[in-house]
Design an enzyme around this catalytic site. Structure first.
Site, PDB file in Angstrom:
ATOM      1  N   ASP A 246      38.478 144.974  53.884  1.00  0.00           N
ATOM      2  CA  ASP A 246      38.566 143.614  54.447  1.00  0.00           C
ATOM      3  C   ASP A 246      39.600 142.839  53.630  1.00  0.00           C
ATOM      4  O   ASP A 246      39.298 142.372  52.528  1.00  0.00           O
ATOM      5  CB  ASP A 246      37.206 142.917  54.377  1.00  0.00           C
ATOM      6  CG  ASP A 246      36.175 143.507  55.324  1.00  0.00           C
ATOM      7  OD1 ASP A 246      36.278 144.717  55.633  1.00  0.00           O
ATOM      8  OD2 ASP A 246      35.259 142.776  55.743  1.00  0.00           O
TER       9      ASP A 246
ATOM     10  N   LYS B 299      39.121 139.271  61.438  1.00  0.00           N
ATOM     11  CA  LYS B 299      37.894 138.696  60.877  1.00  0.00           C
ATOM     12  C   LYS B 299      38.119 137.205  60.653  1.00  0.00           C
ATOM     13  O   LYS B 299      39.198 136.789  60.249  1.00  0.00           O
ATOM     14  CB  LYS B 299      37.563 139.422  59.575  1.00  0.00           C
ATOM     15  CG  LYS B 299      36.370 138.892  58.799  1.00  0.00           C
ATOM     16  CD  LYS B 299      36.139 139.755  57.563  1.00  0.00           C
ATOM     17  CE  LYS B 299      35.122 139.137  56.612  1.00  0.00           C
ATOM     18  NZ  LYS B 299      34.922 139.967  55.405  1.00  0.00           N
TER      19      LYS B 299
ATOM     20  N   LYS C 151      35.328 140.601  63.726  1.00  0.00           N
ATOM     21  CA  LYS C 151      34.211 140.398  62.794  1.00  0.00           C
ATOM     22  C   LYS C 151      34.062 138.911  62.528  1.00  0.00           C
ATOM     23  O   LYS C 151      35.017 138.236  62.150  1.00  0.00           O
ATOM     24  CB  LYS C 151      34.451 141.146  61.482  1.00  0.00           C
ATOM     25  CG  LYS C 151      33.341 140.930  60.444  1.00  0.00           C
ATOM     26  CD  LYS C 151      33.569 141.765  59.197  1.00  0.00           C
ATOM     27  CE  LYS C 151      32.563 141.418  58.103  1.00  0.00           C
ATOM     28  NZ  LYS C 151      32.755 142.234  56.876  1.00  0.00           N
TER      29      LYS C 151
END
Length: 220
Positions: free
Chosen positions: A89, A153, A182
């Site tokens: 991430d 995300k 996400k």
């Protein structure tokens, strides 16, 4: 809906310690969450604790500001993958995106995608949507897609705001079926999680996953 498989069970606090990371992993195994999400220095510990389970490890890179060098991000990603992370991430270079330096932002993401790909790991690109306009969110999503990332995300959870229903819907509309979304940051209740899923989230990043699961199980 198997809601537990939406969750990256997350602990990224700067004062998080080894005992807390071990507990995070134990909880993730008990509730069969998809993954744990930890800072890269704890990947080895999480890998050891999760050995033999189906729970994946996501490591954050360039976290939480995204302003370190591309080379540092790529190195951190490769190091985390070597130690057991199967997802990365990464935080984009937010300032560069806001000033319109799309070549830099795309190359920054590409370097991390390439480093992770050597280990078969997927990359989630954290946009930090609370700092962006709608046009910048759309641009960030498109750059992440062009760079080969698997997810976009919303947030680090350390900015001035977290995931919103509108931003998740905008991101999903932008990437369609080409990428996953996400939602993370400020998701603390079952209704929060369900709202994000309804808006288009494929994964939920939350430190409140246990409480959300207990709420879910008690409601059934």
């Amino acid at each position: 809906m198997v809601i537990n498989q939406y969750f990256d069970h997350t602990l990224l606090n700067p004062d998080a310690n080894s005992m807390q990371i071990k507990k995070l992993c134990e909880q993730a195994m008990a509730y069969k969450f998809y993954a744990v999400c930890v800072n890269s220095s704890y990947v080895s510990l999480a890998s050891e604790k999760l050995s033999g389970s189906d729970v994946k490890i996501a490591a954050v890179v360039g976290f939480p500001l995204g302003a370190c060098s591309t080379e540092a991000k790529a190195f951190e990603a490769a190091d985390a993958c070597r130690k057991g992370a199967s997802e990365i991430d990464m935080v984009i270079q937010i300032g560069r995106l806001k000033e319109g330096d799309t070549d830099y932002v795309k190359a920054d993401i590409e370097a991390v995608v390439k480093a992770a790909a050597d280990y078969g790991a997927a990359v989630k690109v954290i946009l930090e949507t609370c700092l962006l306009t709608e046009e910048e969110i759309i641009c960030g999503c498109k750059l992440a897609a062009e760079a080969g990332a698997a997810f976009v995300k919303t947030s680090t959870g350390f900015g001035k705001g977290g995931a919103t229903e509108d931003h998740v819907a905008l991101m999903k509309k932008t990437v369609g079926n080409s990428m996953k979304v996400k939602a993370s940051g400020g998701i603390r209740t079952l209704q929060d999680a369900l709202t994000m899923i309804e808006a288009g989230a494929d994964r939920i990043g939350a430190s409140a996953g246990v409480g959300i699961m207990e709420e879910y199980l008690n409601r059934r």
